[in-house]
Design an enzyme around this catalytic site. Structure first.
Site, PDB file in Angstrom:
ATOM      1  N   THR A  70      20.311 104.251  -4.165  1.00  0.00           N
ATOM      2  CA  THR A  70      19.654 104.777  -5.360  1.00  0.00           C
ATOM      3  C   THR A  70      19.695 106.301  -5.318  1.00  0.00           C
ATOM      4  O   THR A  70      20.034 106.965  -6.304  1.00  0.00           O
ATOM      5  CB  THR A  70      18.200 104.255  -5.446  1.00  0.00           C
ATOM      6  OG1 THR A  70      18.246 102.824  -5.531  1.00  0.00           O
ATOM      7  CG2 THR A  70      17.463 104.808  -6.651  1.00  0.00           C
ATOM      8  N   ASN A 173      26.661  93.564  -8.681  1.00  0.00           N
ATOM      9  CA  ASN A 173      25.703  92.934  -7.765  1.00  0.00           C
ATOM     10  C   ASN A 173      25.265  91.546  -8.218  1.00  0.00           C
ATOM     11  O   ASN A 173      24.876  90.717  -7.406  1.00  0.00           O
ATOM     12  CB  ASN A 173      24.471  93.825  -7.553  1.00  0.00           C
ATOM     13  CG  ASN A 173      23.936  94.401  -8.836  1.00  0.00           C
ATOM     14  OD1 ASN A 173      24.663  94.994  -9.620  1.00  0.00           O
ATOM     15  ND2 ASN A 173      22.651  94.222  -9.063  1.00  0.00           N
ATOM     16  N   THR A 259      14.658 115.839   7.859  1.00  0.00           N
ATOM     17  CA  THR A 259      15.039 115.507   9.232  1.00  0.00           C
ATOM     18  C   THR A 259      15.798 114.188   9.264  1.00  0.00           C
ATOM     19  O   THR A 259      15.340 113.198   8.682  1.00  0.00           O
ATOM     20  CB  THR A 259      13.776 115.402  10.121  1.00  0.00           C
ATOM     21  OG1 THR A 259      13.061 116.626   9.999  1.00  0.00           O
ATOM     22  CG2 THR A 259      14.129 115.146  11.579  1.00  0.00           C
ATOM     23  N   CYS A 347      15.910  94.527  -7.315  1.00  0.00           N
ATOM     24  CA  CYS A 347      15.155  95.710  -7.764  1.00  0.00           C
ATOM     25  C   CYS A 347      14.405  95.442  -9.066  1.00  0.00           C
ATOM     26  O   CYS A 347      13.490  96.171  -9.409  1.00  0.00           O
ATOM     27  CB  CYS A 347      16.089  96.893  -7.979  1.00  0.00           C
ATOM     28  SG  CYS A 347      16.890  97.394  -6.478  1.00  0.00           S
TER      29      CYS A 347
HETATM   30  N1  PLP Z   1      23.846  99.697  -6.487  1.00  0.00           N
HETATM   31  C1  PLP Z   1      24.041  98.373  -6.404  1.00  0.00           C
HETATM   32  C2  PLP Z   1      25.259  97.770  -7.026  1.00  0.00           C
HETATM   33  C3  PLP Z   1      23.114  97.557  -5.739  1.00  0.00           C
HETATM   34  O1  PLP Z   1      23.316  96.239  -5.656  1.00  0.00           O
HETATM   35  C4  PLP Z   1      21.971  98.169  -5.166  1.00  0.00           C
HETATM   36  C5  PLP Z   1      20.936  97.350  -4.496  1.00  0.00           C
HETATM   37  O2  PLP Z   1      20.730  96.202  -4.822  1.00  0.00           O
HETATM   38  C6  PLP Z   1      21.819  99.554  -5.284  1.00  0.00           C
HETATM   39  C7  PLP Z   1      22.779 100.279  -5.948  1.00  0.00           C
HETATM   40  C8  PLP Z   1      20.622 100.260  -4.721  1.00  0.00           C
HETATM   41  O3  PLP Z   1      20.645 100.255  -3.340  1.00  0.00           O
HETATM   42  P1  PLP Z   1      19.372 100.768  -2.498  1.00  0.00           P
HETATM   43  O4  PLP Z   1      18.447  99.609  -2.408  1.00  0.00           O
HETATM   44  O5  PLP Z   1      19.928 101.155  -1.187  1.00  0.00           O
HETATM   45  O6  PLP Z   1      18.808 101.914  -3.213  1.00  0.00           O
END
Ligand code: PLP
Length: 410
Positions: A70, A173, A259, A347
């Site tokens: 993210t 995803n 850090t 998410c």
């Molecule tokens: N991008 C994609 C395609 C994802 O599937 C995900 C997490 O599901 C992310 C970004 C975000 O990853 P993170 O949880 O490391 O922020």
């Protein structure tokens, strides 16, 4: 428990934990310290950087460690926009992860640099955004077809003199559908536009070679390939513009303050090394298992439908609509049977919104409310999938029986 949600997150591999252990226990120094106890950890970070760089075919100095994908996605888009203050247009797709979409929505509605002639912009769900009070960025959300595929002609047509950045993912995803990233990168190059690629769901599943797919920015996250959560990476092409999003100390060669979390970085490095080592076997192991599960669900359970292109997909993901059955009801029953699956991105799991990805693919149907994503891994066994199949059959049948009884009594 049978875990079929590997696109949401994956367990830490024992070798990864083992590599991290010294840095969680005895080697807890600060890598920025002048004395040896801390400073010696700099070389440990550089080894991990090399391991991540090797996974994607780039020079280690072009890899920045972040806290997650993210952050990587937000940082890449922000850097591209900052480098092009006169250009106020972003091109992305309707099926990106929320870390790109919500970032674009925020940039559209607030903006953070001088005025822009505001027009109506279609939101990812196909709606029209309300008029703006403040200047923002214009965003084009490219559509996908019923199979989740992107038309390159749409990308060509969307790019204008005003376009600062194109952000299009490698693998989806929710469906696993692969975008034609090589051609996308070529188009962006030839039109002089920066290209950011969210490669989170491709890592460890398909070969990522940035020499063949010359993106300007590419995002990764450790927990999708067996590293811990809380560590990500952003590749930035040497000649592409970058300015930090997280301002602070001189860490990451002044590109990301804070850090360094040495244990997490070491974990991501080790996981990247293992992902690269196991990649040649991944397809061979995973695809036949996924195909069998998918085929058996589609043929044994009535009114089911595959979401996503049959072949242009990563090997581990099966996204299926069970017509007439609410995703949430099926997921609850499956959970009771010990099966972990999902109805889209983890998410967004606590929102009531149906999957924006399936909605974009099949806008005039209820498919987005009735879908389940099963995502497996190289460690998933045929026996587990056999048990999962029986559970899915039982749960779907039970829900359909209840629905039939309800409609008979109404
Ligand atoms: N991008 C994609 C395609 C994802 O599937 C995900 C997490 O599901 C992310 C970004 C975000 O990853 P993170 O949880 O490391 O922020």
């Amino acid at each position: 428990m049978i875990y079929l949600d590997h696109n949401a997150t994956r367990p830490i591999l024992p070798e990864v934990l083992e590599a991290m252990m010294p840095y969680l226990t005895t080697e807890w120094g600060n890598p920025s310290s002048a004395y040896k106890f801390g400073a010696k950890l700099k070389s440990v970070i550089e080894t991990a950087r090399e391991q991540v760089a090797e996974l994607i075919g780039v020079h280690p100095l072009d890899v920045i460690f972040t806290s997650c994908a993210t952050e990587s996605n937000n940082a890449a888009i922000a850097a591209a926009l900052k480098a092009n203050p006169g250009k106020r247009h972003i091109v992305t797709s309707q099926v990106e992860h929320s870390s790109v979409l919500n970032n674009c929505m925020a940039l559209f509605s607030s903006g953070f640099t001088p005025p822009f002639p505001v027009g109506e912009v279609t939101s990812p769900s196909g709606g029209v955004n309300p008029p703006l009070r403040e200047p923002g960025y214009r965003v084009t959300y490219l559509p996908v077809d019923r199979d989740g595929l992107l038309k390159l002609a749409d990308l060509e047509a969307a790019i204008t003199e005003q376009t600062a950045v194109v952000s299009l993912m490698w693998a989806n995803n929710e469906t696993g559908v692969l975008f034609p990233v090589e051609q996308i990168a070529d188009i962006c190059r030839s039109r002089g536009v920066l290209y950011h690629c969210d490669a989170v769901q491709a890592a460890g599943k398909v070969e990522i070679d940035v020499r063949k797919v010359p993106a300007d920015y590419l995002s990764l996250t450790g927990h999708k390939f067996h590293a811990p959560k809380g560590i990500g990476a952003l590749y930035v092409r040497r000649k592409s513009p970058f300015s930090p999003m997280v301002h602070g100390g001189h860490q990451e060669r002044n590109r990301r303050g804070g850090t360094e979390s040495v244990p997490l970085i070491v974990g991501m490095g080790k996981a990247a090394e293992l992902a690269r080592k196991h990649l040649p076997d991944y397809e061979k192991k995973v695809r036949p298992l996924r195909d069998e599960l998918e085929e058996r669900i589609l043929t044994s359970i009535p009114d089911t439908e595959l979401n996503g292109h049959k072949t242009q997909r990563v090997a581990n993901t099966a996204n299926i609509t069970f017509h007439g059955i609410e995703s949430e009801a099926l997921l609850i029953l499956l959970d009771k049977e010990g099966i972990c699956a999902s109805s889209g991105s983890a998410c967004l799991a606590d929102s009531d919104e149906p999957s924006h990805v399936i909605k974009a693919m099949k806008p005039h149907t209820a498919a987005s409310r009735h879908m389940i994503r099963f995502s497996i891994d190289a460690a998933t066994t045929r026996a587990q999938l056999g048990l999962a199949l029986c559970a899915v059959q039982r749960c779907a049948e039970a829900l359909r029986r209840v629905m039939a009884q309800r409609s008979a009594t109404n």
